[in-house]
Scaffold this active site. Sequence first.
Site, PDB file in Angstrom:
ATOM      1  N   LEU A   1      11.106 -20.454  -4.293  1.00 56.76           N
ATOM      2  CA  LEU A   1       9.995 -19.633  -3.795  1.00 56.76           C
ATOM      3  C   LEU A   1       8.688 -19.880  -4.559  1.00 56.76           C
ATOM      4  O   LEU A   1       8.688 -19.990  -5.785  1.00 56.76           O
ATOM      5  CB  LEU A   1      10.389 -18.156  -3.942  1.00 56.76           C
ATOM      6  CG  LEU A   1       9.343 -17.125  -3.549  1.00 56.76           C
ATOM      7  CD1 LEU A   1       9.164 -17.093  -2.036  1.00 56.76           C
ATOM      8  CD2 LEU A   1       9.745 -15.744  -4.060  1.00 56.76           C
TER       9      LEU A   1
ATOM     10  N   ASP B   1       0.826  -1.207   0.000  1.00 59.90           N
ATOM     11  CA  ASP B   1       0.000   0.000   0.000  1.00 59.90           C
ATOM     12  C   ASP B   1       0.864   1.262   0.000  1.00 59.90           C
ATOM     13  O   ASP B   1       1.969   1.264   0.548  1.00 59.90           O
ATOM     14  CB  ASP B   1      -0.912  -0.022   1.235  1.00 59.90           C
ATOM     15  CG  ASP B   1      -2.072   0.956   1.117  1.00 59.90           C
ATOM     16  OD1 ASP B   1      -2.335   1.459   0.007  1.00 59.90           O
ATOM     17  OD2 ASP B   1      -2.709   1.225   2.148  1.00 59.90           O
TER      18      ASP B   1
ATOM     19  N   HIS C   1       2.807   3.512  -8.961  1.00 58.67           N
ATOM     20  CA  HIS C   1       2.587   2.094  -9.285  1.00 58.67           C
ATOM     21  C   HIS C   1       3.803   1.523 -10.023  1.00 58.67           C
ATOM     22  O   HIS C   1       4.192   0.379  -9.810  1.00 58.67           O
ATOM     23  CB  HIS C   1       1.328   1.923 -10.128  1.00 58.67           C
ATOM     24  CG  HIS C   1       0.067   2.283  -9.394  1.00 58.67           C
ATOM     25  ND1 HIS C   1      -0.184   1.877  -8.100  1.00 58.67           N
ATOM     26  CD2 HIS C   1      -1.015   3.017  -9.763  1.00 58.67           C
ATOM     27  CE1 HIS C   1      -1.368   2.332  -7.713  1.00 58.67           C
ATOM     28  NE2 HIS C   1      -1.893   3.039  -8.703  1.00 58.67           N
TER      29      HIS C   1
END
Length: 244
Positions: free
Chosen positions: A130, A19, A36
């Site tokens: 991962l 955020d 962004h």
Amino acid sequence: MSAGGGMKDMPGHVAIIMDGNGRWASLRGQPRSAGHRQGVEALRRTVRAASGMGIGVLTLYSFSTENWSRPAAEVRFLLELLRRYIRTDVADLHRANVRIMVIGDREGLEPSLRGMFEEAEALTRENTALKLVIAFNYGGRQEITRAVRALAHKVAAGKIAPDDITPAVIGNHLDTGGLPEPDLLIRTGGEQRLSNYLLWQCAYTEFVFIPDYWPDFDADRLHQAVETYRLRDRRFGGLTAQTA
Ligand code: FPP
């Protein structure tokens, strides 16, 4: 599980609410889109760091079911950014032995975007380092609703009995079925709420809220959050060895 006072293991599953992109940009007099774009750089740094630290699962909230209510131009920009990220990074992620998974509602998404998700998942399915879980068009309540509906259909078809439904069965019908629950949830940007993210899965998750905006997130901040987590005393509703 470690006893009270001791240092815990590394978190196996870290979930992040990324955020503060918009505020990061506003602070610099830049359009939200610039925030962004820098957010994607932070995402790349974080994936690399998490992989290097031996974290097993990293789940990132990239677009919520509620994000569709943003201005159309911003929604379009975010979708394009995600497409570009997949196009440019999947080959690198595959080379790094990363397995890509996408959670969230795919119903109603553009077929080409769904196709990209499916291709990335299929290409990396056998990878063992991962697990990078991208939450897209994701909402926790919607996910639980889909799971409940699937179970109701099974009951109606006579495949299972109502009493067969246990917390484990519900968990396995979520998009995250088969994944461990998050040990640590990090939210950047200063807000201290869950915003419909992984509602079921976070029953015992440790939360770390950090004031920095997402585009400033990096390996150091990830290490710090993990250290904070490791010093916490997880009791899962019981007592630790120290207090027992
Ligand atoms: C929150 O910032 C972030 C999002 C809405 C989505 C997260 C997106 C990225 C990290 C970049 C896109 C990457 C991909 C792969 C899609 P905000 O806009 O809510 O910031 P604000 O709270 O300051 O307005």
